[in-house]
Every structure is written in structure tokens, then in C-alpha cells.
Design an enzyme around this catalytic site. Structure first.
Site, PDB file in Angstrom:
ATOM      1  CB  CYS A  91      -0.946  -0.016   1.188  1.00  0.00           C
ATOM      2  SG  CYS A  91      -2.106  -1.381   1.081  1.00  0.00           S
ATOM      3  CG  ASN A 147      -6.765  -1.144   0.576  1.00  0.00           C
ATOM      4  OD1 ASN A 147      -6.014  -0.705  -0.300  1.00  0.00           O
ATOM      5  ND2 ASN A 147      -6.305  -1.591   1.738  1.00  0.00           N
ATOM      6  CG  HIS A 191      -3.367   3.207   1.660  1.00  0.00           C
ATOM      7  ND1 HIS A 191      -3.687   2.752   0.412  1.00  0.00           N
ATOM      8  CD2 HIS A 191      -3.517   2.157   2.515  1.00  0.00           C
ATOM      9  CE1 HIS A 191      -4.020   1.474   0.498  1.00  0.00           C
ATOM     10  NE2 HIS A 191      -3.925   1.089   1.759  1.00  0.00           N
TER      11      HIS A 191
HETATM   12  O1  UT7 Z   1      -4.094  -1.347   3.306  1.00  0.00           O
HETATM   13  C1  UT7 Z   1      -3.193  -2.072   4.040  1.00  0.00           C
HETATM   14  C2  UT7 Z   1      -3.275  -1.833   5.493  1.00  0.00           C
HETATM   15  N1  UT7 Z   1      -4.482  -2.354   6.020  1.00  0.00           N
HETATM   16  C3  UT7 Z   1      -5.172  -1.673   6.912  1.00  0.00           C
HETATM   17  O2  UT7 Z   1      -4.811  -0.572   7.262  1.00  0.00           O
HETATM   18  C4  UT7 Z   1      -6.378  -2.346   7.500  1.00  0.00           C
HETATM   19  C5  UT7 Z   1      -6.390  -2.194   8.991  1.00  0.00           C
HETATM   20  N2  UT7 Z   1      -7.485  -2.897   9.651  1.00  0.00           N
HETATM   21  C6  UT7 Z   1      -8.791  -2.535   9.498  1.00  0.00           C
HETATM   22  O3  UT7 Z   1      -9.104  -1.661   8.708  1.00  0.00           O
HETATM   23  C7  UT7 Z   1      -9.805  -3.202  10.378  1.00  0.00           C
HETATM   24  O4  UT7 Z   1      -9.162  -3.984  11.346  1.00  0.00           O
HETATM   25  C8  UT7 Z   1     -10.820  -4.100   9.607  1.00  0.00           C
HETATM   26  C9  UT7 Z   1     -11.775  -3.225   8.819  1.00  0.00           C
HETATM   27  C10 UT7 Z   1     -10.074  -5.060   8.704  1.00  0.00           C
HETATM   28  C11 UT7 Z   1     -11.669  -4.880  10.630  1.00  0.00           C
HETATM   29  O5  UT7 Z   1     -12.297  -3.993  11.531  1.00  0.00           O
HETATM   30  P1  UT7 Z   1     -12.204  -4.224  13.109  1.00  0.00           P
HETATM   31  O6  UT7 Z   1     -12.996  -3.170  13.739  1.00  0.00           O
HETATM   32  O7  UT7 Z   1     -10.754  -4.315  13.470  1.00  0.00           O
HETATM   33  O8  UT7 Z   1     -12.953  -5.586  13.267  1.00  0.00           O
HETATM   34  P2  UT7 Z   1     -12.410  -6.953  13.885  1.00  0.00           P
HETATM   35  O9  UT7 Z   1     -11.562  -7.674  12.923  1.00  0.00           O
HETATM   36  O10 UT7 Z   1     -11.879  -6.709  15.244  1.00  0.00           O
HETATM   37  O11 UT7 Z   1     -13.766  -7.702  14.046  1.00  0.00           O
HETATM   38  C12 UT7 Z   1     -14.819  -7.230  14.910  1.00  0.00           C
HETATM   39  C13 UT7 Z   1     -15.988  -8.185  14.823  1.00  0.00           C
HETATM   40  C14 UT7 Z   1     -15.591  -9.638  14.996  1.00  0.00           C
HETATM   41  O12 UT7 Z   1     -16.633 -10.308  15.666  1.00  0.00           O
HETATM   42  P3  UT7 Z   1     -16.520 -10.597  17.251  1.00  0.00           P
HETATM   43  O13 UT7 Z   1     -15.272 -11.407  17.412  1.00  0.00           O
HETATM   44  O14 UT7 Z   1     -16.430  -9.248  17.889  1.00  0.00           O
HETATM   45  O15 UT7 Z   1     -17.794 -11.320  17.544  1.00  0.00           O
HETATM   46  C15 UT7 Z   1     -15.506 -10.152  13.589  1.00  0.00           C
HETATM   47  O16 UT7 Z   1     -15.735 -11.530  13.494  1.00  0.00           O
HETATM   48  O17 UT7 Z   1     -16.584  -8.088  13.527  1.00  0.00           O
HETATM   49  C16 UT7 Z   1     -16.597  -9.384  12.905  1.00  0.00           C
HETATM   50  N3  UT7 Z   1     -16.384  -9.228  11.476  1.00  0.00           N
HETATM   51  C17 UT7 Z   1     -17.371  -8.969  10.618  1.00  0.00           C
HETATM   52  N4  UT7 Z   1     -18.692  -8.838  10.768  1.00  0.00           N
HETATM   53  C18 UT7 Z   1     -19.427  -8.567   9.670  1.00  0.00           C
HETATM   54  C19 UT7 Z   1     -15.214  -9.277  10.810  1.00  0.00           C
HETATM   55  N5  UT7 Z   1     -15.435  -9.064   9.495  1.00  0.00           N
HETATM   56  C20 UT7 Z   1     -16.757  -8.875   9.347  1.00  0.00           C
HETATM   57  C21 UT7 Z   1     -17.573  -8.617   8.248  1.00  0.00           C
HETATM   58  N6  UT7 Z   1     -18.899  -8.472   8.446  1.00  0.00           N
HETATM   59  N7  UT7 Z   1     -17.085  -8.496   6.984  1.00  0.00           N
END
Ligand code: UT7
Length: 338
Positions: free
Chosen positions: A114, A285, A255
């Protein structure tokens, strides 16, 4: 003798027509529009149905050349930041060279994930500033759909396909151009965001396919925690060392990985959120393409104007991150060569 400075003189982009909306994804994995919008800011993304990254990159490059009013045989060098080359070799730069007819050029791909566009822009600037080259194309392109597992809700909601191109040339205008950059990498982040299979360590095999090693893996939470700090830090650092305050910056060009990371960066820079380029809602992204895609869209819309001061900032796999300060010198579209 005054330093020969490099500047961006033209921009172009390409996005495929096919739209993959949050509603479409709801039918494919256990997710929902509300979660995707609030956690990421993404509403839809584009998918290239036929062809590879070189096809999108060539279209973006051609748009930039048209705006600049020059032909491809004037190009000296083509640098293509990408993590989704058409193939390992030949490079995507070679394929684009042939597609656009850049008969005098050499070129290469650059792997910076990225942050690839920022790394490539600084690389291009070195060729121009040393006097070795006068016209370098930087084409950030990624066909992320090619390495996305559409059964994995953690990643498939995030990524899209696009290309953005800039032309880098020398300028004699005092104070204009690529003024400063801070670039970093830290391989301790290698296990948080990667595509494991297909390289020399884990060559393609039935086992790597069965393990889904040819798709992106991301520990989103781990990446988020580092990204939100590093992208903000590096943006604030470049302002501080150039003695700039938020009201002296016209645009943050971040980004586009997550709206919450972008907001945190703007806050850290004391920047009004109306001065942040955001198109993550429409494209998701697109890895190396996010920043040049923003530049091209904002310039074409007449919002990015000559003389404005912009900070580009990125964070991505590696980890890699960085910021670049630019005083925009592309003539406004109304006065540009058509
Ligand atoms: O470009 C390269 C660099 N990349 C980045 O900068 C990305 C950085 N990370 C992020 O943007 C975020 O971490 C994500 C958008 C990928 C995820 O968001 P988050 O707030 O960190 O969510 P999480 O992974 O902690 O998941 C929270 C909850 C989980 O459920 P529980 O364990 O709380 O019950 C996940 O299972 O949301 C759930 N979850 C979803 N629910 C609905 C994860 N993905 C999804 C989904 N739809 N697609």
C-alpha cells in the site's frame, strides 16, 4: 546551482466498470452493509472482469499522457508499484511499455504494497533530480480481486481494482514539486498482512492451493493498531520538519484502507476533514492505486489546484509506510493541454 527538483506534471486513472456493492457481498459471505460502512467506510468497489493489472495501468498512463499532450515515445522510464503483477516476470512495466508504445523507455515493478506508490514516486524523483531522466511514469495499479478469497469476510469486503498514473518531470519553479519525503519499512509486521504462496519460500503446489496461500491474509486488528499510529505520526512529522500547520496544508491524500485510520491521521495533523481526499466509499482499498487515483479524480474535478500544498500518506504490508509533501504544479484542467 539550484537543485533540479522533480514534480508531478500530469495525472490519469482507470477504474473497471463492474461494481461490487456491499449488498452483493451480503449474498456471498456473512456480512452486512451497516458493518462494512461503519467499520471501514466502504460502500462499493470495482472489479476487473477481464485482463490483468497491465491493462488498467496502460489506460491510466494513456490518460496522463493525453492530459500532458505528449506521446509515449517521450517516456524515459516506467515504474509500476504493484502487488498484483500480471505475472512474476516479465514485469508489468514491460507489459505496459508495450501496450502504450513507450519505445525509448526502460522500467521495472516495485513491491511496496500500500506504500508502493509513495516509494515509487520518490524513486522516480531521484532519476529526475539527478538529471538522468526527464520523463518518468509512475503507475500504481492493483487487481486485488485476483488475490482475494471471496469466502473470507475478513478481507473480501475491503479490496478493489484500479490504476492511477502520474508523470514526473523536472521543474525550475521555485518552491514547487516534490519537496520532502519520509519513507519507512519494518519487516516485523510480515505476519500480519501477506500472501504466503507462490514465491520462492512457498512455491505454488497443490498444498499451497489447498491452504489458500495464494490469497491475502490479514490480521485486521493488528494492522489497524499500528497503521493508525504510524500513518498519523509520519504525516505529523513531515509537517513539523517543514514548519507547517494544518491550515497551511490544502489536502491530505491518504491511502484508502479504513476511514477510521484516515480520520485519525487528519486529527493528528489538525486538519479540517473537508481537506481530506476520500474515495474509499466508491473503490475500497486498491492498494498501490489509492493515492494516484485520488490525485487524478480531484484534479479532474477541479478541486486539486496548482499551487496547493498536499501531504500524501500511506501504511501497508511489510509493514511499509510514509509521507510525501508536494506543492502541486499541474496546470488546472481548464488551462491544461487537452
Ligand atoms: O491497506 C493495508 C493496510 N491495512 C489496513 O490498514 C487495514 C487495517 N485494519 C482494518 O481496517 C480493520 O481492522 C478491519 C476493517 C479489517 C476490521 O475492523 P475491526 O474493527 O478491526 O474488526 P475486527 O476484525 O476486530 O472484528 C470485529 C468483529 C468480529 O466479531 P466478534 O469477534 O467481535 O464477535 C468479527 O468476526 O466483527 C466481525 N467481522 C465482521 N462482521 C461482519 C469481521 N469481518 C466482518 C464482516 N462483516 N465483513
Amino acid at each position: 546551482m539550484p537543485k533540479r527538483r522533480a514534480t508531478i506534471t500530469a495525472v490519469g486513472h482507470y477504474v473497471p466498470e463492474k461494481v461490487l456493492s456491499n449488498a452483493d457481498l451480503e449474498k456471498m459471505v456473512d456480512t452486512n452493509d451497516e458493518w462494512i460502512r461503519t467499520r471501514t467506510g466502504i460502500v462499493e468497489r470495482r472489479i476487473l472482469e477481464q485482463g490483468g493489472s497491465s491493462d488498467m495501468g496502460a489506460r491510466a498512463a494513456e490518460m496522463a499522457l493525453t492530459h500532458r499532450g505528449i506521446s509515449a515515445d517521450e517516456i524515459d522510464c516506467i515504474i509500476v508499484p504493484t502487488v498484483t503483477p500480471d505475472m512474476f516476470f516479465p514485469s508489468t512495466a514491460c507489459l505496459i511499455q508495450e501496450k502504450i508504445g513507450a519505445s525509448r523507455a526502460w522500467g521495472f515493478d516495485l513491491s511496496g504494497a500500500c506504500s508502493g506508490f509513495l516509494f515509487a514516486l520518490v524513486t522516480a524523483a531521484q532519476f529526475v533530480e539527478t538529471g538522468m531522466h526527464s520523463k518518468v511514469l509512475v503507475i500504481g495499479v492493483d487487481k486485488m480481486s485476483a488475490i482475494t478469497d471471496y469466502t473470507d469476510r475478513n478481507t473480501c469486503i475491503l479490496f478493489g481494482d484500479a490504476a492511477g498514473a502520474v508523470l514526473v518531470e523536472p521543474t525550475e519553479e521555485e518552491g514547487y514539486g516534490i519537496l520532502d519525503s519520509i519513507l519507512r519499512c519494518d519487516g516485523s509486521g510480515q505476519n500480519a498482512l501477506y500472501m504466503r504462496g507462490g514465491g520462492s519460500l512457498n512455491p505454488a503446489s497443490h498444498a499451497t492451493v489447498d491452504r489458500k496461500d495464494h490469497f491475502i491474509y490479514q490480521d485486521g486488528k493488528a494492522v489497524f493498531k499500528v497503521a493508525v499510529v504510524k500513518m498519523a505520526d509520519v504525516s505529523a512529522e513531515i509537517m513539523e520538519r517543514n514548519h507547517l500547520t494544518g491550515d497551511q496544508i490544502d489536502w491530505l491524500v491518504p491511502h484508502q484502507a479504513n476511514l477510521r485510520i484516515i480520520d485519525a491521521t487528519a486529527d493528528r495533523m489538525s486538519l479540517d476533514h473537508s481537506k481530506v481526499m476520500i474515495n474509499i466509499d466508491r473503490y475500497g482499498n486498491t492498494t498501490a492505486a489509492t493515492i494516484p487515483l485520488c490525485l487524478s479524480e480531484w484534479w479532474q474535478a477541479g478541486k486539486l489546484k496548482r499551487g496547493q500544498r498536499i501531504v500524501m500518506a500511506s501504511f501497508g504490508a511489510g509493514y511499509t509506510w510514509g509521507s510525501i509533501l508536494v506543492k502541486w504544479s499541474v496546470p488546472d484542467l481548464s488551462t491544461a493541454t487537452k
